[in-house]
Write an enzyme that holds these catalytic residues in place. Sequence first.
Site, PDB file in Angstrom:
ATOM      1  N   CYS A  51       0.968  -0.365  14.854  1.00  0.00           N
ATOM      2  CA  CYS A  51       1.561   0.177  13.526  1.00  0.00           C
ATOM      3  C   CYS A  51       0.347   0.654  12.573  1.00  0.00           C
ATOM      4  O   CYS A  51      -0.581  -0.030  12.366  1.00  0.00           O
ATOM      5  CB  CYS A  51       2.216  -1.010  12.814  1.00  0.00           C
ATOM      6  SG  CYS A  51       2.569  -0.795  11.125  1.00  0.00           S
ATOM      7  N   CYS A  54       0.219  -2.095   9.644  1.00  0.00           N
ATOM      8  CA  CYS A  54      -0.377  -3.522   9.703  1.00  0.00           C
ATOM      9  C   CYS A  54      -1.770  -3.468   9.179  1.00  0.00           C
ATOM     10  O   CYS A  54      -2.642  -2.828   9.418  1.00  0.00           O
ATOM     11  CB  CYS A  54      -0.221  -4.208  10.974  1.00  0.00           C
ATOM     12  SG  CYS A  54       1.608  -4.430  11.334  1.00  0.00           S
ATOM     13  N   HIS A 120       5.066  -7.305   9.606  1.00  0.00           N
ATOM     14  CA  HIS A 120       5.543  -6.285   9.908  1.00  0.00           C
ATOM     15  C   HIS A 120       7.065  -6.043   9.854  1.00  0.00           C
ATOM     16  O   HIS A 120       7.711  -5.204   9.911  1.00  0.00           O
ATOM     17  CB  HIS A 120       4.868  -5.894  11.547  1.00  0.00           C
ATOM     18  CG  HIS A 120       5.465  -4.790  12.061  1.00  0.00           C
ATOM     19  ND1 HIS A 120       4.720  -3.305  11.874  1.00  0.00           N
ATOM     20  CD2 HIS A 120       6.266  -4.404  13.021  1.00  0.00           C
ATOM     21  CE1 HIS A 120       5.536  -2.538  12.745  1.00  0.00           C
ATOM     22  NE2 HIS A 120       6.368  -3.201  13.216  1.00  0.00           N
ATOM     23  N   ASN A 160      12.462   4.777   2.075  1.00  0.00           N
ATOM     24  CA  ASN A 160      13.284   5.090   3.144  1.00  0.00           C
ATOM     25  C   ASN A 160      13.231   4.271   4.243  1.00  0.00           C
ATOM     26  O   ASN A 160      12.421   3.992   4.829  1.00  0.00           O
ATOM     27  CB  ASN A 160      12.878   6.559   3.629  1.00  0.00           C
ATOM     28  CG  ASN A 160      13.065   7.857   2.968  1.00  0.00           C
ATOM     29  OD1 ASN A 160      14.259   7.916   2.169  1.00  0.00           O
ATOM     30  ND2 ASN A 160      12.358   8.716   3.242  1.00  0.00           N
ATOM     31  N   SER A 168       9.643   7.039   9.924  1.00  0.00           N
ATOM     32  CA  SER A 168       9.280   6.659  11.283  1.00  0.00           C
ATOM     33  C   SER A 168       8.654   5.282  11.366  1.00  0.00           C
ATOM     34  O   SER A 168       7.968   5.058  12.470  1.00  0.00           O
ATOM     35  CB  SER A 168       8.290   7.873  11.663  1.00  0.00           C
ATOM     36  OG  SER A 168       7.409   7.915  10.510  1.00  0.00           O
ATOM     37  N   HIS A 171       7.405  -0.786   9.375  1.00  0.00           N
ATOM     38  CA  HIS A 171       6.778  -1.616   8.309  1.00  0.00           C
ATOM     39  C   HIS A 171       7.183  -1.622   7.021  1.00  0.00           C
ATOM     40  O   HIS A 171       7.354  -0.092   6.365  1.00  0.00           O
ATOM     41  CB  HIS A 171       5.218  -1.524   8.577  1.00  0.00           C
ATOM     42  CG  HIS A 171       4.228  -2.553   8.007  1.00  0.00           C
ATOM     43  ND1 HIS A 171       3.658  -3.339   8.948  1.00  0.00           N
ATOM     44  CD2 HIS A 171       4.141  -3.002   6.899  1.00  0.00           C
ATOM     45  CE1 HIS A 171       2.990  -4.268   7.994  1.00  0.00           C
ATOM     46  NE2 HIS A 171       3.229  -4.002   6.779  1.00  0.00           N
ATOM     47  N   HIS A 173       7.643  -0.703   3.525  1.00  0.00           N
ATOM     48  CA  HIS A 173       6.847   0.033   2.680  1.00  0.00           C
ATOM     49  C   HIS A 173       7.624   0.844   1.857  1.00  0.00           C
ATOM     50  O   HIS A 173       8.661   1.079   2.152  1.00  0.00           O
ATOM     51  CB  HIS A 173       5.504   0.776   3.424  1.00  0.00           C
ATOM     52  CG  HIS A 173       6.080   1.798   4.158  1.00  0.00           C
ATOM     53  ND1 HIS A 173       6.816   1.845   5.322  1.00  0.00           N
ATOM     54  CD2 HIS A 173       6.000   3.202   3.853  1.00  0.00           C
ATOM     55  CE1 HIS A 173       7.289   3.081   5.959  1.00  0.00           C
ATOM     56  NE2 HIS A 173       6.719   3.979   4.896  1.00  0.00           N
ATOM     57  N   GLN A 175       7.048   4.505  -0.580  1.00  0.00           N
ATOM     58  CA  GLN A 175       6.134   5.788  -1.209  1.00  0.00           C
ATOM     59  C   GLN A 175       6.275   6.063  -2.525  1.00  0.00           C
ATOM     60  O   GLN A 175       7.248   5.724  -3.317  1.00  0.00           O
ATOM     61  CB  GLN A 175       6.323   7.341  -0.400  1.00  0.00           C
ATOM     62  CG  GLN A 175       6.566   6.956   1.081  1.00  0.00           C
ATOM     63  CD  GLN A 175       6.643   8.452   1.777  1.00  0.00           C
ATOM     64  OE1 GLN A 175       5.817   9.254   1.310  1.00  0.00           O
ATOM     65  NE2 GLN A 175       7.787   8.450   2.587  1.00  0.00           N
TER      66      GLN A 175
HETATM   67 ZN   LIG Z   1       3.181  -2.951  10.668  1.00  0.00          ZN
END
Ligand SMILES: [Zn+2]
Length: 350
Positions: A51, A54, A120, A160, A168, A171, A173, A175
């Site tokens: 990833c 990570c 993760h 998203n 894609s 993890h 997160h 933007q």
């Molecule tokens: Zn990750």
Amino acid sequence: MDQLLNKRPHRRYNPLRRSWLLVSPQRTSRPWQGETNKEKPAPGVVHDPSCYLCPGNTRTSGVVNPDYRNVYAFTNDFPALNMDHASVAAEPVADSAPSRLMRSEPESGTARVLCFHPNHSLALSKMNADDLTLVIDAWAEETLQLGAIPAINYVQIFENRGAMMGSSLPHPHCQIWATEHVPDEPKLEFEAQLEYLEDHKSCLLCDYLAEELKLNERIVVQNDSFAAVVPFWAVWPFETLVLSKSHLGSMPELTAVQRHDLAELLIRLTTRYDNLFQTSFPYTMGFHQAPTDGKKHPEWHFHAHFYPPLLRSAEIKKFMVGFELLGMPQRDITPETAAERLKALSEVHY
Ligand SMILES: [Zn+2]
Ligand SMILES: [Zn+2]
Ligand SMILES: [Zn+2]
């Protein structure tokens, strides 16, 4: 509400973007199956060596992520925007081809990535309120820092979630894109809120929330500081609008208590979403805040939108095609029915 709205085709007005949508409730003759994805969630992987997000892993750019303990933000290695205004402006494209119909102009900005947590396998729905409050603190700080740059006039935070939304990276997160111009969606809302304030001497979304709280038909979850409602004008099947109960324009204005309340409400709402089809419910969510153009924005009311595509099961999604692409958005199940289904769900994750 008017029972005829449950039976016959009608148009509903969205006062926030001054647009319409078509509602066709007579088409939902099929009974609600509540189809769920029977699969149990895969056991969570805390750290995935492949990833990019990570802690300790190397990104495609060669940068090594620090061993971060809560949130971690960085400028996207392949950003959609940059602050290199001078060189962009120097390109002669816009000026050498003057045309009424083929206009272009340089756009400054930056794109950042913010990891919610080192784990993760987490998601908003699986975080605890204290950890999520740290994410909200980071959102507020990013808004302050980016908004203070003179060339930046809008900060858009968005997440998203899920491959269905084109994400894609699993993890957890989001933007943060910061732009020189206010993008079209918040610009539409800015103009509508400003006109409403001038016409009625009150705030559009304060007035709307007061009506929704009184009716208590489309409110899905609420606490002292926030409420999530399936808006009267919802386009996506299980769309929600998260509204602050007090009138404020952006994330940095939230008090410590309000930040914790927002975290708590987001966890409760996304847990209901996951429970709806017993799946990691995909969505695009994001916050709409006042522009950071240095002006006062008394018209602006801080809020978040959740736009989830799922319709009847973990696999069946709504497509914006045909009449919707050429005419206007359309939905079959009414926002009231969607709210009823979300309200009936547990706040304990499946
Ligand atoms: Zn990750
Ligand atoms: Zn307001
Ligand atoms: Zn908005």
